[in-house]
Write a protein that holds these residues in place. Structure first.
Motif, PDB file in Angstrom:
ATOM      1  N   SER A 205      -5.773  -8.753  -3.997  1.00  0.00           N
ATOM      2  CA  SER A 205      -4.944  -9.306  -2.933  1.00  0.00           C
ATOM      3  C   SER A 205      -4.400  -8.166  -2.075  1.00  0.00           C
ATOM      4  CB  SER A 205      -3.783 -10.102  -3.526  1.00  0.00           C
ATOM      5  OG  SER A 205      -2.868 -10.463  -2.509  1.00  0.00           O
ATOM      6  N   THR A 208       1.462  -8.648  -2.045  1.00  0.00           N
ATOM      7  CA  THR A 208       2.106  -9.095  -3.268  1.00  0.00           C
ATOM      8  C   THR A 208       2.402 -10.586  -3.139  1.00  0.00           C
ATOM      9  OG1 THR A 208       3.089  -6.940  -3.694  1.00  0.00           O
ATOM     10  CG2 THR A 208       4.132  -8.845  -4.744  1.00  0.00           C
ATOM     11  N   ARG A 210       2.034 -14.795  -5.401  1.00  0.00           N
ATOM     12  CA  ARG A 210       1.692 -15.574  -6.579  1.00  0.00           C
ATOM     13  C   ARG A 210       0.348 -16.253  -6.380  1.00  0.00           C
ATOM     14  NH1 ARG A 210       5.717 -15.552 -10.076  1.00  0.00           N
ATOM     15  NH2 ARG A 210       7.813 -15.059  -9.315  1.00  0.00           N
ATOM     16  N   PRO A 237       2.178 -15.116  -0.531  1.00  0.00           N
ATOM     17  CA  PRO A 237       2.824 -13.805  -0.497  1.00  0.00           C
ATOM     18  C   PRO A 237       4.319 -13.881  -0.198  1.00  0.00           C
ATOM     19  CG  PRO A 237       1.637 -14.169   1.528  1.00  0.00           C
ATOM     20  CD  PRO A 237       1.426 -15.399   0.690  1.00  0.00           C
ATOM     21  N   GLU A 243       6.941  -3.967   2.678  1.00  0.00           N
ATOM     22  CA  GLU A 243       5.575  -4.326   2.355  1.00  0.00           C
ATOM     23  C   GLU A 243       4.788  -4.639   3.628  1.00  0.00           C
ATOM     24  OE1 GLU A 243       4.952  -7.113  -0.688  1.00  0.00           O
ATOM     25  OE2 GLU A 243       6.190  -6.039  -2.150  1.00  0.00           O
ATOM     26  N   LEU A 357       2.461 -13.413 -10.638  1.00  0.00           N
ATOM     27  CA  LEU A 357       2.746 -12.534  -9.513  1.00  0.00           C
ATOM     28  C   LEU A 357       1.810 -11.324  -9.594  1.00  0.00           C
ATOM     29  CD1 LEU A 357       4.675 -12.024  -7.074  1.00  0.00           C
ATOM     30  CD2 LEU A 357       6.026 -10.592  -8.640  1.00  0.00           C
ATOM     31  N   VAL A 358       1.103 -11.062  -8.500  1.00  0.00           N
ATOM     32  CA  VAL A 358       0.145  -9.957  -8.478  1.00  0.00           C
ATOM     33  C   VAL A 358       0.503  -9.006  -7.338  1.00  0.00           C
ATOM     34  CG1 VAL A 358      -1.718 -11.317  -9.494  1.00  0.00           C
ATOM     35  CG2 VAL A 358      -1.465 -11.224  -6.993  1.00  0.00           C
ATOM     36  N   THR A 359       0.048  -7.768  -7.488  1.00  0.00           N
ATOM     37  CA  THR A 359       0.277  -6.734  -6.480  1.00  0.00           C
ATOM     38  C   THR A 359      -1.073  -6.265  -5.924  1.00  0.00           C
ATOM     39  OG1 THR A 359       0.230  -5.034  -8.185  1.00  0.00           O
ATOM     40  CG2 THR A 359       2.382  -5.978  -7.631  1.00  0.00           C
ATOM     41  N   THR A 362      -3.956  -4.743  -8.154  1.00  0.00           N
ATOM     42  CA  THR A 362      -4.530  -5.523  -9.257  1.00  0.00           C
ATOM     43  C   THR A 362      -5.912  -6.037  -8.863  1.00  0.00           C
ATOM     44  OG1 THR A 362      -2.326  -6.236  -9.964  1.00  0.00           O
ATOM     45  CG2 THR A 362      -4.217  -7.496 -10.787  1.00  0.00           C
TER      46      THR A 362
END
Length: 533
Positions: A205, A208, A210, A237, A243, A357-359, A362
């Protein structure tokens, strides 16, 4: 097969290991010490081996023909059905004798009476479609009286190793003629399977947020097949100002990479075009053209990947700007971002679950298109220096049943650098891989065709026996008689080996279980009569 395994195979088959025994015609196991002489005929023709033994025939006296019939391709004896003996008299008149069934597996015992003396010809017909298979046994002398038959000249004895047909059949033993042919030499080098550039991609992604599963879609797992453009997952996001700034920086980096790869692509395209023109006037070699093509393909893939990355970041920025323009509830969230498959292929890695939740660092998915893969062979530098062009090559894959499949490789590029650690040069090939048996990361043996020899005597490699450091073969002199022969070998290729010395074209050699013949030659057991008829 080593000697211990051969011994086990013989004992498991219930076979006695017998030495040679000098009887008339050099035959062991069928010899007759008194009375008429016996003759033997062995013929390989039209798919069958016929080995026939008989006493010298006398006109008007019935004589038994001990006839062994087996298939050349399988080594299996004929177990049922009739055969026909076709007899042609010196006058040209033809007589046919049908033997309806086998006396034992592979053995027919016809009793035939020749009405007149002279030179007869004999053939054996085995029924089959569309026509019978005929094995010609050649001329046969019929004597006027028994006394003349007894005092007829005796053929020179054939000294050899005895191995009876029943023993051969229990081992499904095969033989093949040494034949003259053009032979392509091969060398074996270690290799490894890699994905083609741009055909294994990682998806992360750019923001950041979900993970959200697409509506009416299942959660993707390893092994799923996807097509280019398919939605893999949505990311909802949450982007604070810091960000957003990071997104702008990443977008700028992606744009710079796209420009750089575009310039590299233009240079590669111009180089390839120039080399093609120069090759047409013999100013460039084919190898240089192939190298330029390989570099053009790599540059094209790299530029495509950079453009795809830039597009994803650009779309993320557009969505964020749209949110800010519209004005929202102030929660700092906007509509979900779709992560799509940039290529068609198989999902080989999945990370993250719905709601997680991803950054941006990842790796959420990895997609692999393995329909065509790269096989890299590591060729020692001293071998590589002998090859003017990248040679044809193939890989052999064996399944659980022992069947071997040959995968032909397409030459792509011979490396220009020597690995300082291994002192090898990488040779790159492409391999069609529709069934996926060539797995990325897999170690393989690459068989390269490195030379050619024309009009040489060659036999199957399986016929060779390493006997105390010397290569030997076992020549089938007659149906049950074999000879050990030392040979000098040359180049090898595709299951065949060149015989430089020791064997003439047309001579038959044992190609399965030759160790069994060697064991028979070493035995000191005195055999009894070889057959029970």
């Amino acid at each position: 097969m080593d000697i211990s395994r051969a011994m086990v195979a013989l004992l498991a088959a219930g076979i006695a290991i017998l030495p040679a025994c000098d009887g008339p015609g050099g035959h062991s196991g069928h010899d007759h010490d008194h009375g008429p002489h016996t003759a033997q005929v062995t013929v390989w023709e039209n798919g069958y081996e016929a080995f026939v033994e008989y006493e010298y025939p006398v006109a008007g006296v019935p004589v038994q023909f001990i006839t062994h019939i087996a298939e050349i391709d399988t080594g299996e004896p004929r177990r049922d059905g009739p055969v026909t003996f076709v007899l042609r008299a010196p006058t040209g008149e033809e007589t046919r004798h049908v033997e309806e069934r086998v006396a034992r597996d592979g053995i027919y015992l016809p009793t035939i009476t020749f009405p007149s003396p002279g030179a007869w010809t004999v053939a054996v017909e085995v029924p089959g479609a569309p026509s019978p298979a005929t094995t010609h046994l050649g001329d046969l002398e019929v004597y006027p009286t028994e006394d003349e038959a007894i005092h007829a000249p005796v053929p020179q004895e054939v000294d050899g190793i005895s191995f009876l047909k029943e023993q051969q059949w229990k081992l499904s033993m095969l033989s093949a003629p040494a034949a003259r042919r053009s032979l392509v030499a091969r060398r074996e080098f270690p290799g490894r399977v890699y994905p083609r550039r741009g055909h294994r991609v990682s998806i992360a992604s750019p923001l950041t947020g979900r993970l959200v599963v697409p509506p009416d879609a299942a959660v993707l797992d390893v092994g799923a097949e996807v097509k280019e453009g398919d939605v893999l997952v949505f990311v909802e996001p949450s982007l604070p100002a810091s960000e957003y700034l990071q997104l702008e920086i990443k977008l700028a980096e992606a744009e710079a990479e796209a420009v750089r790869t575009e310039q590299a692509l233009e240079l590669a395209r111009a180089t390839f075009s120039r080399n093609e023109r120069l090759e047409s006037v013999n100013a460039k070699s084919k190898r240089e053209v192939e190298r330029a093509r390989y570099e053009l393909e790599a540059a094209t893939a790299a530029h495509g990947a950079a453009v795809a990355v830039r597009a994803r970041y650009d779309k993320a920025r557009s969505l964020l700007r749209s949110f800010r323009t519209r004005g929202a509830s102030g929660s700092g969230e906007f509509g979900p971002l779709a992560l799509r498959a940039p290529i068609s292929g198989t999902v080989v890695k999945v990370a993250g679950s719905p709601g997680e939740l991803v950054t941006p660092d990842t790796e959420l998915f990895a997609i692999l298109d393995a329909s065509v893969v790269v096989v890299e062979a590591a060729v020692p530098e001293h071998e590589a220096s002998r090859l003017e062009e990248i040679p044809d090559a193939y890989v052999e894959l064996e399944n659980a049943g022992g069947q071997v499949t040959r995968v032909t490789l397409t030459p792509v590029h011979a490396g220009l650098e020597v690995d300082p650690a291994t002192r090898t040069v990488p040779f790159h090939y492409h391999a069609a891989n529709p069934d996926g048996r060539l797995r990325v990361g897999m170690a393989v043996d690459v068989l390269m065709e490195t030379g050619e020899a024309s009009d040489v005597v060659a036999i199957p490699e399986s016929a060779l026996v390493d006997d105390d450091g010397k290569y030997v073969v076992f020549v089938q002199l007659a149906g049950e008689t074999f000879e050990r022969r030392e040979v000098t070998v040359g180049i090898r290729g595709r299951g065949l080996v060149e015989i430089v010395d020791g064997l003439d074209g047309g001579e038959r050699v044992v190609t399965t279980d030759p160790w069994a013949i060697r064991l028979a030659s070493l035995s000191t057991v005195i055999p009894a009569h070889g057959h029970e008829h």
